[in-house]
Design a protein around this motif. Structure first.
Motif, short mmCIF file in Angstrom:
data_model
loop_
_atom_site.label_atom_id
_atom_site.label_comp_id
_atom_site.label_asym_id
_atom_site.label_seq_id
_atom_site.Cartn_x
_atom_site.Cartn_y
_atom_site.Cartn_z
N ILE A 176 36.59 68.51 36.75
CA ILE A 176 37.15 67.47 37.63
C ILE A 176 38.66 67.68 37.79
CG2 ILE A 176 37.72 65.02 37.78
CD1 ILE A 176 34.97 64.43 36.59
N LEU A 177 39.37 67.87 36.69
CA LEU A 177 40.81 68.09 36.77
C LEU A 177 41.13 69.40 37.49
CD1 LEU A 177 42.01 66.84 33.27
CD2 LEU A 177 42.34 65.76 35.50
N SER A 178 40.27 70.40 37.34
CA SER A 178 40.48 71.66 38.03
C SER A 178 40.42 71.47 39.55
CB SER A 178 39.42 72.69 37.60
OG SER A 178 39.54 72.97 36.23
N VAL A 179 39.49 70.64 40.00
CA VAL A 179 39.38 70.37 41.44
C VAL A 179 40.60 69.60 41.94
CG1 VAL A 179 38.08 69.08 43.19
CG2 VAL A 179 36.86 70.41 41.46
N LEU A 180 41.07 68.63 41.18
CA LEU A 180 42.25 67.87 41.59
C LEU A 180 43.48 68.77 41.70
CD1 LEU A 180 41.84 64.62 39.44
CD2 LEU A 180 41.40 64.92 41.88
N VAL A 181 43.64 69.67 40.75
CA VAL A 181 44.76 70.61 40.79
C VAL A 181 44.64 71.53 42.00
CG1 VAL A 181 45.81 72.59 39.63
CG2 VAL A 181 45.25 70.53 38.34
N SER A 182 43.43 71.96 42.30
CA SER A 182 43.24 72.87 43.44
C SER A 182 43.63 72.21 44.75
CB SER A 182 41.78 73.35 43.49
OG SER A 182 40.91 72.31 43.89
N MET A 183 43.44 70.88 44.87
CA MET A 183 43.83 70.17 46.09
C MET A 183 45.36 70.17 46.25
SD MET A 183 41.07 69.34 47.64
CE MET A 183 40.52 70.95 47.04
N LEU A 184 46.07 70.03 45.14
CA LEU A 184 47.53 70.09 45.21
C LEU A 184 48.01 71.49 45.58
CD1 LEU A 184 48.40 67.98 42.02
CD2 LEU A 184 48.51 67.24 44.42
N ILE A 185 47.35 72.49 45.03
CA ILE A 185 47.68 73.88 45.36
C ILE A 185 47.43 74.14 46.85
CG2 ILE A 185 47.12 76.30 44.94
CD1 ILE A 185 46.34 75.49 42.09
N LEU A 186 46.32 73.59 47.36
CA LEU A 186 45.96 73.78 48.76
C LEU A 186 47.04 73.23 49.69
CD1 LEU A 186 43.71 74.76 50.67
CD2 LEU A 186 42.76 72.44 50.59
N ARG A 187 47.59 72.09 49.35
CA ARG A 187 48.67 71.49 50.17
C ARG A 187 49.89 72.40 50.22
NH1 ARG A 187 52.96 67.95 49.04
NH2 ARG A 187 53.51 66.58 50.80
N SER A 188 50.28 72.94 49.07
CA SER A 188 51.42 73.84 49.02
C SER A 188 51.15 75.13 49.78
CB SER A 188 51.76 74.16 47.55
OG SER A 188 52.13 72.99 46.85
N LEU B 227 36.98 75.87 43.15
CA LEU B 227 35.96 74.94 43.62
C LEU B 227 34.56 75.46 43.32
CD1 LEU B 227 37.49 73.87 47.08
CD2 LEU B 227 37.46 72.57 44.93
N TYR B 228 34.36 76.76 43.51
CA TYR B 228 33.04 77.34 43.22
C TYR B 228 32.71 77.22 41.73
CZ TYR B 228 29.43 80.85 42.47
OH TYR B 228 28.29 81.50 42.08
N GLU B 229 33.65 77.56 40.88
CA GLU B 229 33.42 77.49 39.44
C GLU B 229 33.21 76.04 38.98
OE1 GLU B 229 32.95 79.77 37.10
OE2 GLU B 229 32.97 81.30 38.66
N ALA B 230 33.94 75.12 39.59
CA ALA B 230 33.78 73.71 39.22
C ALA B 230 32.36 73.23 39.56
CB ALA B 230 34.81 72.86 39.95
N TRP B 231 31.86 73.63 40.72
CA TRP B 231 30.51 73.25 41.10
C TRP B 231 29.49 73.80 40.10
CZ3 TRP B 231 27.85 69.96 43.73
CH2 TRP B 231 26.51 70.23 44.05
N GLN B 232 29.70 75.03 39.67
CA GLN B 232 28.79 75.62 38.68
C GLN B 232 28.83 74.83 37.37
OE1 GLN B 232 26.66 78.23 39.29
NE2 GLN B 232 27.37 77.97 41.40
N ARG B 233 30.02 74.37 36.97
CA ARG B 233 30.16 73.60 35.73
C ARG B 233 29.49 72.23 35.84
NH1 ARG B 233 34.03 75.50 32.07
NH2 ARG B 233 34.02 77.78 32.29
N PHE B 234 29.55 71.63 37.02
CA PHE B 234 28.88 70.34 37.19
C PHE B 234 27.36 70.50 37.08
CE2 PHE B 234 32.76 68.92 39.66
CZ PHE B 234 33.15 67.99 38.71
#
Length: 331
Positions: free
Chosen positions: A193-205, A112-119
Motif C-alpha cells: 500500500i505504501l509502495s503504491v502511494l509513493v509511486s503516485m508521488l513519483i509519477l507527479r514529479s 504497481l505491478y509488484e504491489a498487485w502481486q503482493r495483494f
C-alpha cells in the motif's frame, strides 16, 4: 562594403553555454552514493521480503542510470562548438533530463505491478532488517538531496537528479513506516500500500520533468517569454515602429535565444534601435543572444549588411537609397 576577418577577430560568437565543474562534481558524488546503497537496499529487500525496499532499490537503479546520463551529458557539454554543432553539445543535458523522466515512469509501472502481486499473495516480511535498511536509505537520500540542492538546483539536469533523489527519500520514508507498522501489528499489506502511494508521488514529479524537458526539445518558448509577450514589450521601446517574425526558444536550461524583425521609426536610427531592443530582450526576458533583422517597406537597392551592435556598422550611402540590415546582437 565588407569587413575583413580581422574586423571580427576580437569577438567570440560561440553560443554554447558553459557547463560548470560544480554541477559535474555534485552529480558524480551523488552517483557514487546512490550506486553503493542501491546494492545494500536490494540485498536488504531480498532478505526481508519487503516490496517497499525492493521498489526503492529499483528506483535507486534508475537514479544511478539517470545520474550516469547526467554526468556523461556534462562531460560532453564541455566540448567546444564545431562546424557541425555550432551550439556545442549543451542540449545533451536536456536529453538526459528527458530520459530521466521516462525511467521514472517505468519504475512506477514496476512498483504497481509488484504491489498487485503482493495483494494477491501476501507473505511474511522481516520487519527488523527492513527497518534498519530503510533508515540507512533515508540518511543516504538526505545526504544526496543536500548535495544536489547546493547551488544551481534549477538546472534541468540537476533538477532531474534531484527529483529522483526525492522519490527515493519518499520511498525510504514509506519503508520506515511500513516496517514499524509490521513490527507492531503484523499487518503486511501496508508494505505494498505504501509502495503504491509513493509511486503516485513519483509519477507527479516525472510528469513535470517530462513536460519541462520535452518543451525545450520541441523549441518551446521559455516561461513568460512567448512571441506575443516579446512583441508587446518591444513595441514600447523608443524608435520601434513594428515587430514581426518573432521566434524564441531555449538551447538548454536557462539559455534563451531569439530571432525577430524590427522596423525602426527612422531608418537612420537603426543602430540605436537594435541596441535598445537587445537591452530590452536581456533585461525583461533574460534572452542572452538574439538575431535581429532590421527592415522596412521600401527595401531593395542596397546589399545586405551585417552590423555588430557593440562596434562596427555598415551603412549604405545615401545614393543607394533605403537599406535592409540584418543586425546580430552581441551574445
Amino acid at each position: 562594403m565588407t569587413h575583413s576577418p580581422a574586423d571580427h577577430s576580437h569577438h567570440d560568437h560561440s553560443h554554447a553555454p558553459e557547463v560548470t565543474s560544480t554541477n559535474e562534481r555534485k552529480v558524480l558524488i551523488s552517483l557514487v552514493l546512490i550506486s553503493v546503497f542501491m546494492v545494500v537496499e536490494l540485498v536488504g529487500g531480498l532478505i526481508s521480503g519487503s516490496l517497499a525496499l525492493l521498489a526503492d532499490a529499483g528506483h535507486m537503479l534508475s537514479d544511478a542510470l539517470a545520474l550516469a546520463l547526467a554526468y556523461a551529458a556534462f562531460r560532453f557539454g564541455r566540448r567546444s562548438a564545431d562546424q557541425q554543432r555550432t551550439f556545442g553539445y549543451a542540449r545533451l543535458e536536456v536529453v538526459a533530463g528527458f530520459v530521466n523522466s521516462l525511467t521514472l515512469f517505468a519504475i512506477v509501472l514496476w512498483i504497481l505491478y509488484e504491489a498487485w502481486q503482493r495483494f494477491q499473495s501476501p507473505y511474511e516480511i522481516l520487519a527488523g532488517p527492513m527497518l534498519g535498511v530503510a533508515v540507512a536509505g533515508l540518511i543516504v537520500n538526505l545526504v544526496v538531496i543536500w548535495i544536489l540542492t547546493r547551488g544551481d538546483a534549477e538546472h534541468v539536469n540537476i533538477r532531474g537528479a534531484l527529483l529522483h533523489a526525492v522519490g527515493d527519500l519518499l520511498g525510504s520514508v514509506g519503508a520506515v513506516g511500513a516496517a514499524i507498522i509490521i513490527a507492531y501489528t503484523g499487518w503486511t499489506p501496508i508494505d505494498p500500500i505504501l509502495s503504491v502511494l509513493v509511486s503516485m508521488l513519483i509519477l507527479r514529479s516525472a510528469w513535470k520533468l517530462l513536460k519541462a524537458s520535452l518543451h525545450i526539445l520541441l523549441e518551446g518558448a521559455p516561461e513568460g517569454a512567448s512571441a506575443d509577450d516579446i512583441k508587446s514589450h518591444l513595441l514600447n521601446v523608443d524608435g520601434v515602429s513594428d515587430v514581426s517574425h518573432v521566434h524564441v526558444w531555449s538551447l538548454t536550461s536557462g539559455k534563451a535565444l531569439a530571432t525577430l524583425h524590427v522596423t525602426p521609426v527612422d531608418a537612420k536610427d537603426a543602430r540605436n534601435v537594435v541596441a535598445a531592443v537587445e537591452a530590452a530582450l536581456h533585461q525583461r526576458f533574460g534572452i542572452s543572444h538574439a538575431t535581429i533583422a532590421v527592415d522596412w517597406e521600401d527595401t531593395a537597392k542596397c546589399s545586405l549588411a551585417t552590423v555588430e551592435t557593440s562596434d562596427h556598422a555598415h551603412n549604405c550611402s545615401e545614393e543607394h537609397g533605403p537599406q535592409d540590415l540584418q543586425v546580430r546582437a552581441k551574445p
